[in-house]
Scaffold this motif. Structure first.
Motif, PDB file in Angstrom:
ATOM      1  N   THR A 113      26.609  43.638  41.903  1.00  0.00           N
ATOM      2  CA  THR A 113      27.975  43.556  42.413  1.00  0.00           C
ATOM      3  C   THR A 113      28.959  44.081  41.383  1.00  0.00           C
ATOM      4  O   THR A 113      28.912  43.700  40.208  1.00  0.00           O
ATOM      5  CB  THR A 113      28.335  42.096  42.765  1.00  0.00           C
ATOM      6  OG1 THR A 113      27.385  41.594  43.701  1.00  0.00           O
ATOM      7  CG2 THR A 113      29.732  42.023  43.362  1.00  0.00           C
ATOM      8  N   ILE A 131      35.404  37.541  45.544  1.00  0.00           N
ATOM      9  CA  ILE A 131      33.948  37.580  45.601  1.00  0.00           C
ATOM     10  C   ILE A 131      33.415  36.227  45.144  1.00  0.00           C
ATOM     11  O   ILE A 131      33.767  35.757  44.060  1.00  0.00           O
ATOM     12  CB  ILE A 131      33.376  38.684  44.698  1.00  0.00           C
ATOM     13  CG1 ILE A 131      34.050  40.030  44.980  1.00  0.00           C
ATOM     14  CG2 ILE A 131      31.865  38.798  44.872  1.00  0.00           C
ATOM     15  CD1 ILE A 131      33.761  41.092  43.935  1.00  0.00           C
ATOM     16  N   PHE A 157      30.226  34.001  43.996  1.00  0.00           N
ATOM     17  CA  PHE A 157      28.864  34.020  43.470  1.00  0.00           C
ATOM     18  C   PHE A 157      28.321  32.591  43.443  1.00  0.00           C
ATOM     19  O   PHE A 157      29.047  31.644  43.134  1.00  0.00           O
ATOM     20  CB  PHE A 157      28.832  34.578  42.047  1.00  0.00           C
ATOM     21  CG  PHE A 157      29.182  36.032  41.943  1.00  0.00           C
ATOM     22  CD1 PHE A 157      28.195  37.007  41.940  1.00  0.00           C
ATOM     23  CD2 PHE A 157      30.506  36.434  41.838  1.00  0.00           C
ATOM     24  CE1 PHE A 157      28.505  38.346  41.837  1.00  0.00           C
ATOM     25  CE2 PHE A 157      30.836  37.777  41.729  1.00  0.00           C
ATOM     26  CZ  PHE A 157      29.831  38.739  41.735  1.00  0.00           C
ATOM     27  N   LYS A 175      25.764  37.218  44.412  1.00  0.00           N
ATOM     28  CA  LYS A 175      26.846  37.208  45.385  1.00  0.00           C
ATOM     29  C   LYS A 175      26.448  36.460  46.657  1.00  0.00           C
ATOM     30  O   LYS A 175      25.360  36.662  47.195  1.00  0.00           O
ATOM     31  CB  LYS A 175      27.237  38.646  45.738  1.00  0.00           C
ATOM     32  CG  LYS A 175      28.358  38.754  46.765  1.00  0.00           C
ATOM     33  CD  LYS A 175      28.681  40.214  47.053  1.00  0.00           C
ATOM     34  CE  LYS A 175      29.713  40.346  48.176  1.00  0.00           C
ATOM     35  NZ  LYS A 175      30.027  41.756  48.476  1.00  0.00           N
ATOM     36  N   SER A 178      32.176  37.607  50.361  1.00  0.00           N
ATOM     37  CA  SER A 178      33.486  38.065  49.886  1.00  0.00           C
ATOM     38  C   SER A 178      34.440  38.083  51.063  1.00  0.00           C
ATOM     39  O   SER A 178      34.025  38.064  52.225  1.00  0.00           O
ATOM     40  CB  SER A 178      33.387  39.459  49.247  1.00  0.00           C
ATOM     41  OG  SER A 178      32.991  40.422  50.202  1.00  0.00           O
TER      42      SER A 178
END
Length: 372
Positions: free
Chosen positions: A310, A343, A345, A351, A354
């Protein structure tokens, strides 16, 4: 003579560094006994907006529905949030949004909202008749909220009455602040106007200044780690003095770190939960943001946190959900973009999802589901 407000989106891209609040403990303004948290229902994201356009906003993302309302604050409250919002924090069953405003106009206030609904309870004015005091950051301790101001004062708000009850004068151009060991630590930053390099320590029992602690020049971001240490991100002078991460012991009120932490600059952010500690730095070659795990024993970054491919464009905010250690990165994309994104995580650095936000997203606050 007053000097212009140095806002985040123009001169130096200030990143709000957030320290997770352990808000579930009892507080004066909140007599509700919270049941055990079951899950995170959603996340509020503060969007700073473009300077001078009065378009700050709060986005709300419903995690279960996978739906983001980019203009949540206006849709719930029927009015715009205001000009240059700089901090959003939760305390008890309320969240507090600091709206700095701009010099030469009375547009400064703290907006207090119900955390379950986002509905405004009260706007606390930080204005004279013709100008604003330019509040910047907020922190909490034992039923009080403490707000740093560009005019050099820290204001104390009673979180039960939501009235300003006292001020203490420090020095102009105050920025980040944090609480540890019954004391308030406040960054004295003037962005090189007179070379300040101190953090002021305020005794919260007497609400008086104890001392100043010398740190790297131009301190801006301040956060308290779970072990009681205070971390300070300083920007340096952008030429000869590099940015740095300083560590202060709240037991001795002395700086305990030595040397320079590589990659710390005006794009750095830090965040702490009970179990996770993170710092973003800039890559020496590409200048791209890199999120690092922070070693509290040494006060220095260690391994990379992000474990997949990412990419992060412009790191503008960093918040950790203390319930599950999910990490939320606010990506401004660019300083000319009319949208941003967040985003999320997992604690493993991969990830999860988002969503799109308003302009210049930064700090996040979490809304929870509770067990019956």
């Amino acid at each position: 003579m007053k000097k212009p407000l140095l806002h985040l989106g123009q001169n130096i891209g200030i990143v709000v560094a957030a320290c997770a609040l352990l808000f579930s403990s009892c507080s004066k303004d909140d007599d509700t006994i919270y049941p055990e948290i079951n899950s995170t229902a959603g996340v509020y994201v503060l969007n700073e907006g473009n300077y001078g356009q009065g378009n700050s906003e709060i986005t709300y993302y419903d995690i279960n529905k996978n739906v983001a309302n980019k203009t949540f604050y206006k849709s719930v409250n029927g009015t715009s949030l205001g000009e240059t919002a700089t901090d959003l924090e939760r305390y008890g069953n309320k969240m507090y949004c600091v709206v700095s405003g701009m010099q030469g106009a009375p547009k400064s206030f703290v907006d207090v909202m119900n955390v379950a609904t986002g509905k405004t309870i009260k706007r606390i004015s930080f204005n004279s008749t013709a100008d604003g005091y330019l509040p910047r950051s907020i922190a909490f301790y034992q039923g009080k909220a403490y707000v740093s101001r560009y005019d050099g004062k820290v204001s104390r708000i009673d979180t039960a009455t939501l009235n300003i009850e006292a001020d203490v004068m420090l020095t102009p151009y105050l920025e980040g602040l944090a609480v540890a060991n019954g004391k308030l630590y406040v960054a004295n930053s003037d962005y090189l106007l007179s070379g300040k390099n101190t953090v002021s320590v305020v005794d919260l029992r007497t609400f008086t200044k104890i001392k100043d602690i010398t740190v790297t020049q131009n301190p801006v971001r301040v956060a308290a780690a779970p072990n009681g240490d205070i971390y300070v991100i300083s920007y340096g002078d952008y030429k000869n003095i590099p940015g740095n991460l300083d560590r202060i012991s709240s037991l001795t009120d002395t700086k305990v770190s030595t040397g320079t932490v590589a990659g710390v600059d005006y794009g750095s952010a830090m965040a702490f939960s009970t179990r996770k500690y993170l710092l973003s730095v800039s890559d020496a070659t590409t200048f791209a943001p890199v999120l690092k795990n922070l070693n509290l024993s040494t006060g220095t970054p260690s391994t990379n946190f992000v474990a997949d491919d990412t990419k992060i464009g412009v790191m503008y905010g960093l918040t950790i959900d203390d319930f599950n250690d999910d990490v939320y990165i606010a990506d401004a994309i660019s300083f000319t973009s009319n949208v941003g994104k967040v985003i999320c995580f997992g604690s493993n650095g991969r990830k999860k999802f988002s969503f799109e936000t308003g302009i210049l997203p930064q700090h996040a606050v979490f809304n929870y589901n509770y067990k019956n």
